[in-house]
Structure formats: C-alpha cells, structure tokens
Design a protein around this motif. Structure first.
Motif, PDB file in Angstrom:
ATOM      1  N   ALA B  40      46.791  40.853  38.317  1.00  0.00           N
ATOM      2  CA  ALA B  40      47.633  39.795  38.868  1.00  0.00           C
ATOM      3  C   ALA B  40      46.818  38.744  39.621  1.00  0.00           C
ATOM      4  CB  ALA B  40      48.679  40.399  39.800  1.00  0.00           C
ATOM      5  N   GLY B  41      45.499  38.948  39.696  1.00  0.00           N
ATOM      6  CA  GLY B  41      44.641  37.958  40.335  1.00  0.00           C
ATOM      7  C   GLY B  41      44.454  38.171  41.816  1.00  0.00           C
ATOM      8  N   ASP B  42      44.736  39.366  42.304  1.00  0.00           N
ATOM      9  CA  ASP B  42      44.623  39.622  43.739  1.00  0.00           C
ATOM     10  C   ASP B  42      43.177  39.906  44.129  1.00  0.00           C
ATOM     11  OD1 ASP B  42      46.038  40.268  46.344  1.00  0.00           O
ATOM     12  OD2 ASP B  42      44.820  42.051  46.005  1.00  0.00           O
ATOM     13  N   ARG B  43      42.672  39.085  45.027  1.00  0.00           N
ATOM     14  CA  ARG B  43      41.268  39.214  45.403  1.00  0.00           C
ATOM     15  C   ARG B  43      40.997  40.505  46.183  1.00  0.00           C
ATOM     16  NH1 ARG B  43      38.081  38.290  49.621  1.00  0.00           N
ATOM     17  NH2 ARG B  43      35.947  37.580  49.236  1.00  0.00           N
ATOM     18  N   PHE B  44      41.926  40.857  47.030  1.00  0.00           N
ATOM     19  CA  PHE B  44      41.759  42.084  47.814  1.00  0.00           C
ATOM     20  C   PHE B  44      41.603  43.289  46.884  1.00  0.00           C
ATOM     21  CE2 PHE B  44      44.022  45.762  49.711  1.00  0.00           C
ATOM     22  CZ  PHE B  44      43.106  46.061  50.698  1.00  0.00           C
ATOM     23  N   SER B  45      42.426  43.327  45.833  1.00  0.00           N
ATOM     24  CA  SER B  45      42.341  44.449  44.898  1.00  0.00           C
ATOM     25  C   SER B  45      40.982  44.483  44.215  1.00  0.00           C
ATOM     26  CB  SER B  45      43.441  44.321  43.831  1.00  0.00           C
ATOM     27  OG  SER B  45      44.704  44.373  44.425  1.00  0.00           O
ATOM     28  N   ARG B  46      40.486  43.301  43.847  1.00  0.00           N
ATOM     29  CA  ARG B  46      39.171  43.253  43.203  1.00  0.00           C
ATOM     30  C   ARG B  46      38.104  43.820  44.123  1.00  0.00           C
ATOM     31  NH1 ARG B  46      40.637  37.879  41.310  1.00  0.00           N
ATOM     32  NH2 ARG B  46      39.430  36.940  42.982  1.00  0.00           N
ATOM     33  N   GLU B  47      38.176  43.386  45.373  1.00  0.00           N
ATOM     34  CA  GLU B  47      37.125  43.818  46.292  1.00  0.00           C
ATOM     35  C   GLU B  47      37.213  45.312  46.582  1.00  0.00           C
ATOM     36  OE1 GLU B  47      36.430  41.343  49.571  1.00  0.00           O
ATOM     37  OE2 GLU B  47      34.864  42.636  50.391  1.00  0.00           O
ATOM     38  N   VAL B  48      38.422  45.810  46.768  1.00  0.00           N
ATOM     39  CA  VAL B  48      38.561  47.247  47.038  1.00  0.00           C
ATOM     40  C   VAL B  48      38.101  48.059  45.832  1.00  0.00           C
ATOM     41  CG1 VAL B  48      40.185  49.107  47.534  1.00  0.00           C
ATOM     42  CG2 VAL B  48      40.405  46.923  48.715  1.00  0.00           C
ATOM     43  N   LEU B  49      38.432  47.573  44.640  1.00  0.00           N
ATOM     44  CA  LEU B  49      37.986  48.271  43.430  1.00  0.00           C
ATOM     45  C   LEU B  49      36.458  48.324  43.386  1.00  0.00           C
ATOM     46  CD1 LEU B  49      39.393  49.481  40.833  1.00  0.00           C
ATOM     47  CD2 LEU B  49      38.647  47.404  39.682  1.00  0.00           C
ATOM     48  N   TYR B  50      35.850  47.205  43.736  1.00  0.00           N
ATOM     49  CA  TYR B  50      34.387  47.170  43.763  1.00  0.00           C
ATOM     50  C   TYR B  50      33.834  48.112  44.832  1.00  0.00           C
ATOM     51  CZ  TYR B  50      29.702  45.637  44.874  1.00  0.00           C
ATOM     52  OH  TYR B  50      28.364  45.630  45.155  1.00  0.00           O
TER      53      TYR B  50
END
Lengths: 395, 224
Positions: B40-50
């Motif tokens: 969905a383009g959520d930056r927080f999710s990207r960072e937590v996944l990383y």
C-alpha cells in the motif's frame, strides 16, 4: 579429524553493525520517495483525532491514540503516551532525577540538574542537546531513527545502545554500557572515536599542558579524570611498569612520550596488542612526534590486521601521512587499505574523500578522478563534494 | 503519577505528566501485515520489514559472498527488488524466505559475473591469493576464513583456509548449495527454496560439493 564443526556459521563472526544497517536502509529508502499513499488506517491523523474524540476522556483514549501513533512511527519521536517530546529538566532540588519513556521503546534517564532539549525529530532522525548534567540513554536497538546527542565538546551518534553523557563546564564524559557509539568533536582524537561496551572517553575543553617531566611517583599515581582523550576499558587500570599508559589515559601525551624513553615507541610497538598500539600511536602523534606514530599503526596493519580496529588504524595512518608528514603516496595506500578493510560506516565517507585528496597531492590524477567518481557514486552531494572539486582542480 | 518522575519542562511549553503504557511497538505487527503495508506504499512498513530481516540477510550474504562490502550492496539490491515486487508474493508470511531467495540469487549472479572471481581466481593461479585471503582474517573480501570468530583455534582457521580454497574451485550453484547446507545449517528443503531449484537438484549439488570439498580441503564429509 577436522577441527571445524558444522554448521560452520557457529565458527564465524556474525557482527552486523547498526550503523551499517542504517546506512543501507537510507540507500533503500531513497529509492522509494513516498510515491504511493499510506495505508489509511495506519497514518491518517484525522482518524486518530476522531477516535480519540469519540472515546473522550475514558482511559481507553490514550491507549487507542498511542496505538495509532505507534503505527505511525515514521513521524517525530514522541513520549510513550503519545505526547510531544519537549525540553526536559530534572530539578536540582528534586528527590530524584527524571525518567522519560519514549514511544519507540527507548528511555532517557536524567540525573538531578540535567537538562535535555530536543533539536530535531523525524521518522529517521532524533537529535537532542544535553545542555547540562548527566543523562543515560537507552536506545532501542534496530529502531528506525538515528540518534544524535549534542554535548557541547562532542557529538554522540548511535542507533541502538545504552550509554551515558555527563556534561560539566569544560568537561564531557561519554560512557558506553552496551552497543557502540561514535563520538565526534574537534577535541576528540582523530575527531572521531568509536566506543564499544565498557569504554569511556573524557574530553576537556582546556587540557593543561605538561610543563615538565613528572616524577616517578607522579607518573604512576592514579590521576583524576581531567584531560582529553581516554579510550580504554574502565577495568584496565595500568600498574607501575606501564606508566606511559596511565599518562596517556590522562591525556598527558608529552609526559607519556618521555616516559617511554629513547626509541620507546618503536620498542613497544614490536610487542604490544592492538589497543595499546593505538594508544601508543596517540602518544606519539599528540606529543608532537607524528613520524613515531607510524610504526605502531603499521604493525597493526601488518601483523594484526584481523583485529576489528585495523581499519581505524589504517585511517589514522593515512591522516598522519597526509596531514603531518606530507607523504601523499603513503597516505593513499593507507586510505585504500582502510577502505578495503572495511572502515566503520561513520568514517567511510571521510576515508573516500581523503583518498581523493591523497591521490591528487601525489600527482596521481587518474587515480584521484577515479576515487572522486567512487565518492560521488556512494555519496551524491556528500559533504566533501566541494573540497574534492578543489583537490581535483589543483586549488 | 506514581510511575512518573518530577519533570520540569521548558518554560515556553506546558508541563507534561506522562503516563507510561506498555508499548509493543513494531513487534506486534506480523510479516503479512507489513507486506500489506508495503504494497500500500506505507513507509513505516517498509522500514520495519527491513529492520526485521536486514540483519539476517546481511549476515547470510556476507558469508555466501565472503565479502562484507559486496554483501551490503546485495542486501540493498535485495530490498529494492523485493519491495518493488512484493505485490507478486504469494505467501506474505514467508517474506523472509522470499527475500533470502532473491539475495542468494544476487550473490550467485555476482559470483558468476566475476565481481568476486578475482579473489578466487588468484588462488587458482597460484599467486598466494587464497592463502592470503584466508590468512589475514579480515572481512574485507576474504572468504570464510576472514570471518572466523576471534576465539577460533589456529588449526580451525587453517581448515577454513583450505575450505575457502576448495570452495573457490566449485561451480557457483554447487558452492552456494553446499554453503547454505553446511555453513548456514539449512534443511535440504530450505536449500532448494533459496536456490530456486528442486529438492533433487539441491541434493545433487550438495553431494557434488562434498566430494570436491572433502578431497581438496582434506575435510571429513559434513554431517547430513
């Protein structure tokens, strides 16, 4: 019979530095410049306000709001209850200090009289100034923000660790309990020091000069913390034969150099371990004998290059060769070695820039251009870009 | 109030009386939720996944590539590819294994392209490169020996040097399969998944590697 046990992973180092992970994330994040909309349920502040309003003054409101704020962790760092983080001061006459729990799980403890002022807070950065006093920072490892604490005489950078800063007039002490921090400042040896768990550094604004050689009693007497540049485990208290170590630990580098005696640096450099070799190089360099500092650093790079401090030794050697000895060719080799060995992330940009400078000053134009290209690729718009242009143009 | 210390705020801001909640932070969010957030383009999710998987992948790729700097680039490329292609992921809960598969593939490509072959070919040419690579024990591109734990005995380090030398002679896909099995300790199914091949192929590659590694490095056959 093999001496290896399978799986081999247990026989290998698995140290991944938080700084490295953070740097990689910055590169990744730059490729995704928020082009898609956020998921509504995670980020819409209006929803938070509406929900909070509906829940009113009930005790559930705070929990619900904090839950939403938790999900919006990419925003500014807040208190654990969702409130904005403001300047915090622990009253000097209070019964005890102040404890601040933050939304990302980190915690700051202020001793009485300490004052902390937030400077910048975003999804990736948290910066604060310790105006005075002592504060203990417990930063959640692997968190999304890079923490920077300005302490006057130095800046402390960290991603995840526990450390304390004590700021008094003219004196700063940084003490690391867990993890690793980078301490930067004009009065920090080499302008930057990496501190690991159990290490402490004291920085003085006006370190007194050693006027004369100390008496033997003075040389071995435990001295109060009052000088620049201590970099050793607290447990490592040197005894009489290691007088130069005590002196160096107190920042009395000239006295330490004299205590080593004639050719003492070279003699000691043949037998010491890495930590002492770095201290020995500091003694030589900071007492005004930079050429003497080369031997201990070269021994690290020659015989002890597997040590994690080897990249730092190579970087230091490069600076000495370039700045103090005007040996650009030797400096180039040292900076290349530092990069090859994996210089800490906090120094990598500096090392790449200094490599350009060394090549340029050595007349290796093609190598300088190549190193400059490498710098530009890795650090587009980096802080040394202008200086590199000047070096390449011969200015 | 009892849990709070006395705070004196800056004069131009109101005094807060913070209440401390138990705070699960990102730990309470599943991989599948994070994947949905990323899509969905959520930056927080990207960072937590990383943050959740980056450390593991960096360790894995460092060992496979034998070079930390290459590994950093590979992890970066892995997440750029992965975050771009997440919408095609069939099992969001298995995102870690999926990212590992991308990373392993990138390591293999790099090895095949020859970006690391200079390290290994030096040993084959007899210039001392392999010995030096294992001997000086730093992780700037020195194979497994360069990653040896500080407390590893000199004899074991010497074995790692021999192992590096033997592995350098293997085909990339064979070497990768053996390393996933015996360096990382993966199951055969996990090896097959990471390598993107069938179970039978994974077994065959590992067996081929074991024959060469055992002969060249004078190491016993690794446990199954």
């Amino acid at each position: 019979m093999s001496r290896l046990r399978f799986p081999l992973r247990s026989a290998l180092r698995d140290d991944v530095e938080d700084e490295v992970l953070h740097r990689i994330w910055q590169e990744i994040d730059a490729r995704f410049p928020g082009r898609a909309p956020r998921r509504r349920t995670w980020s819409a502040p209006a929803v938070a306000v509406v929900v909070a309003g509906v829940l009113g003054a009930s005790g559930v409101a705070g929990i619900a709001l904090s839950s939403l704020l938790r999900r919006n962790e990419a925003g500014p760092l807040r208190l654990a209850n969702g409130a904005a983080l403001v300047a915090v001061e622990a009253a000097l006459d209070g019964p005890r200090g102040a404890s601040v729990a933050l939304a990302d799980g980190s915690r700051i403890e202020l001793e009485r009289g300490a004052r902390l002022e937030p400077l910048e807070s975003s999804g990736t950065t948290f910066a604060a100034a310790l105006a005075r006093g002592r504060a203990v920072f417990e930063v959640r490892p692997g968190g999304p923000r890079r923490w920077t604490i300005e302490c006057g005489l130095a800046t402390v950078e960290v991603v995840g660790t526990r450390f304390s800063c004590e700021r008094r007039p003219g004196h700063l002490r940084v003490n690391v309990d867990r993890g690793t921090v980078l301490v930067r400042g004009e009065r920090v040896p080499d302008r930057v020091r990496r501190l690991g768990a159990g290490e402490v550094i004291d920085i003085l604004e006006n370190p007194p000069e050693a006027a004369a050689a100390p008496s033997p009693a003075e040389a071995v007497a435990p001295a109060p913390v009052r000088q620049t540049a201590v970099d050793s485990p607290r447990a490592a208290v040197a005894g009489g034969p290691a007088a130069w170590r005590e002196l160096a630990r107190d920042g009395r580098h000239r006295e330490a150099f004299r205590a080593l005696g004639a050719d003492g640096v070279r003699r000691e450099a043949r037998r010491l371990g890495v930590r002492d070799l770095l201290a020995l190089a500091d003694v030589a360099r900071l007492s005004g004998h930079p050429a003497e500092a080369v031997a201990p650093l070269e021994r690290i790079l020659g015989e002890l290059s597997s040590d994690p401090q080897a990249p730092l030794a190579a970087f230091t050697l490069g600076r000495i060769e370039l700045d103090a000895l005007s040996h650009p060719a030797e400096a180039r080799a040292a900076f290349e070695r530092a990069l090859a060995l994996g210089v800490p992330a906090g120094l990598r940009e500096d090392a790449q820039a200094r490599l350009v400078e060394a090549c340029a000053r050595a007349g290796a134009t093609a190598a300088a251009a190549s190193a400059a290209s490498a710098y530009a690729r890795e650090y587009p718009g980096g802080r040394h870009a202008r200086a590199i242009e000047a070096w390449l143009s011969g200015r | 109030m009892s849990r709070n210390r006395r705070l004196v705020a800056h004069t131009d801001v109101p005094v807060r009386d913070p209440v401390i909640f138990a705070f699960p932070a990102a730990e309470g969010v599943s991989d599948a939720e994070l994947v949905a957030g990323c899509v969905a383009g959520d930056r927080f999710s990207r960072e937590v996944l990383y943050r959740r998987h980056g450390r593991y992948l960096l360790g894995l790729t460092t060992r496979l590539a034998g070079n930390r700097h290459e590994a950093e680039e590979i992890v970066q490329d892995t997440f750029i590819i992965g975050l771009t292609e997440l919408g095609n992921l069939r099992e969001p809960a298995a995102v870690r294994a999926w990212l590992a598969q991308i990373a392993v593939s990138l390591v293999g490509k790099r090895l095949r392209r020859g970006r690391l072959l200079r390290f290994f070919s030096l040993g084959l040419l007899g210039t001392g490169g392999a010995e030096d690579r294992g001997g000086d024990g730093v992780d700037g591109g020195r194979g497994l020996a360069g990653l040896a734990a500080p407390d590893l005995s000199a004899e074991a380090r010497a074995d790692l040097v021999l192992l590096d030398r033997a592995l350098a002679r293997l085909r990339t896909e064979v070497r990768m399969a053996w390393m996933l099995r015996h360096v990382e300790g993966h199951s055969l199914a996990e090896v097959a998944s990471a390598c993107g091949c069938s179970l039978a192929t994974a077994k065959r590659r590992i067996a081929e590697a074991e024959r060469s590694v055992g002969r060249l490095a004078d190491l016993p056959e690794a446990p199954r």
